[in-house]
Design a protein around this motif. Structure first.
Motif, mmCIF file in Angstrom:
data_model
loop_
_atom_site.group_PDB
_atom_site.id
_atom_site.type_symbol
_atom_site.label_atom_id
_atom_site.label_comp_id
_atom_site.label_asym_id
_atom_site.label_seq_id
_atom_site.Cartn_x
_atom_site.Cartn_y
_atom_site.Cartn_z
ATOM 1 N N HIS A 1 0.842 -1.195 0.000
ATOM 2 C CA HIS A 1 0.000 0.000 0.000
ATOM 3 C C HIS A 1 0.882 1.253 0.000
ATOM 4 O O HIS A 1 1.854 1.342 0.755
ATOM 5 C CB HIS A 1 -0.908 0.002 1.227
ATOM 6 N N GLU A 2 0.539 2.204 -0.812
ATOM 7 C CA GLU A 2 1.362 3.405 -0.959
ATOM 8 C C GLU A 2 1.430 4.211 0.341
ATOM 9 O O GLU A 2 2.460 4.802 0.658
ATOM 10 C CB GLU A 2 0.831 4.282 -2.094
ATOM 11 N N THR B 1 3.947 2.552 2.526
ATOM 12 C CA THR B 1 5.277 2.775 1.949
ATOM 13 C C THR B 1 5.742 4.202 2.206
ATOM 14 O O THR B 1 6.931 4.439 2.465
ATOM 15 C CB THR B 1 5.261 2.485 0.433
ATOM 16 N N THR C 1 12.511 1.509 -4.875
ATOM 17 C CA THR C 1 11.851 0.219 -4.668
ATOM 18 C C THR C 1 12.657 -0.892 -5.333
ATOM 19 O O THR C 1 13.198 -0.709 -6.427
ATOM 20 C CB THR C 1 10.435 0.262 -5.253
#
Length: 367
Positions: free
Chosen positions: A282-283, A286, A305
């Protein structure tokens, strides 16, 4: 200096296989309780632990997850357990971060949950935690893994590691026994197994996909050298960067095995021994990790990433509980010669950095 190295050295010397982490979980639970943290042991009748630090103030529920199990190896002909994936480091970091957060009174709102799960290497530990309700009130969960030297150096961290899906398939191939002097009266399971390996090696998926399949175990023995064996067992390891192609790959592998052995008059039963899903990150989670890394290491320590063909059962958490925002990061440790290598080692000073990054992430959500 924190207690992370003390925890690590103790856990490193008591490696235990999946669902057998009795000493490991007892040590972690004892250490948490001695700090004043509420602990529930024996999650789902396993060695799993759930601990909580409740601020008493309304707010989000954040979970940190660590795995506890070691790997099984055969070294110099002797079967043994050894920490060659860094799970002792993971548990030490999360344990230390929790202890320090409580002592510092850093959690001002909401609740911090700590999941110490068994059997990550078996692909079953996260599922056992989920089945017992460990995530029922969790809104965000964060996990991490020590990274190999080629991916990430000490003083660096990546905010997201995109793991691949993994499936382990085993085929039991049945032939017909006979005397080796009269092979025409039998069906050689060894020949059929070799045919199956070659057939699987001929599989192709779309060139734009990232995937692999390879045989990793081959067992066949008639008991004597002058008989045609009637049974062979072969294991394949399947990898895919995405979940949907994995389903196609499993189907193709199963068909290749069954059709190729049938051509020789044998049969094959194919079963899935283990599965782990590809990463679902999930952003928002992150973003929390990314900011925490910068807090501790500065912009120069923040990497992009990373994608890896490795697999992690952590991703059962967001797959089975889509409402939970999952984040998974990678810690630079100068790890060599590689994960799962019998002689795996890394720079222990990196564990202090891991503690600081987790604490910074928790403060950003609950501070």
């Amino acid at each position: 200096m924190s207690n992370v190295l003390d925890h690590y050295h103790y856990l490193h010397e008591i490696p235990e296989l999946g669902f057998e982490e009795f000493k490991t979980s007892a040590y972690i639970a004892d250490q948490l309780e001695q700090t004043g943290i509420s602990v529930t042991r024996g999650i789902n009748h396993t060695t799993g632990i759930v601990a909580e630090i409740d601020s008493g103030v309304p707010g989000p529920v954040l979970a940190l997850r660590a795995d506890m199990d070691a790997l099984g190896h055969i070294i110099n002909g002797v079967a043994c357990a050894r920490h060659t994936c860094g799970h002792d480091g993971h548990s030490s970091v999360v344990l230390t971060a929790a202890q320090e957060l409580l002592k510092e009174g850093a959690i001002k709102r909401g609740k911090l949950k700590l999941l110490f799960q068994p059997a990550e290497e078996l692909g079953a530990g996260a599922l056992s935690m989920i089945e017992d309700g460990a995530l029922e009130d969790v809104e965000m969960i964060l996990g991490f893994h020590v990274r190999p030297l080629e991916e990430c150096h000490v003083g660096q961290a990546t905010p997201a590691v995109l793991y691949s899906a993994c499936s382990t398939l085993e085929a039991t191939i049945k032939g017909v026994p006979s005397h080796a002097a009269r092979p025409h009266l039998g069906v050689n399971a060894l020949d059929a197994a070799v045919q199956a390996v070659q057939a699987v090696n001929s599989i192709h998926l779309a060139p734009g996909l990232t995937w692999s399949v390879k045989a990793t175990r081959f067992l066949c023995d008639a008991g004597v050298t002058n008989s045609v064996p009637d049974e062979a067992r072969v294991v394949w390891d399947l990898r895919s960067q995405e979940n949907t192609p994995m389903e196609v790959l499993k189907q193709k592998v199963t068909q290749a095995i069954q059709h190729s052995v049938a051509a020789l008059g044998a049969s094959a039963e194919v079963v899935v021994l283990k599965e782990m899903p590809a990463a679902e990150i999930h952003e928002e989670a992150t973003a929390v990790i990314r900011a925490a890394i910068v807090d501790v290491l500065g912009e120069e320590g923040l990497l992009d990433t990373k994608s890896t063909p490795g697999s992690e059962d952590f991703f059962y958490y967001p797959v089975k509980r889509p409402q939970v925002k999952a984040g998974f990061w990678g810690l630079g440790t100068n790890l060599v010669p590689g994960l799962h290598h019998p002689d795996m080692r890394f720079e222990l000073s990196s564990l202090e950095i891991g503690v600081k990054i987790f604490k910074a992430a928790v403060v950003r959500v609950l501070g």
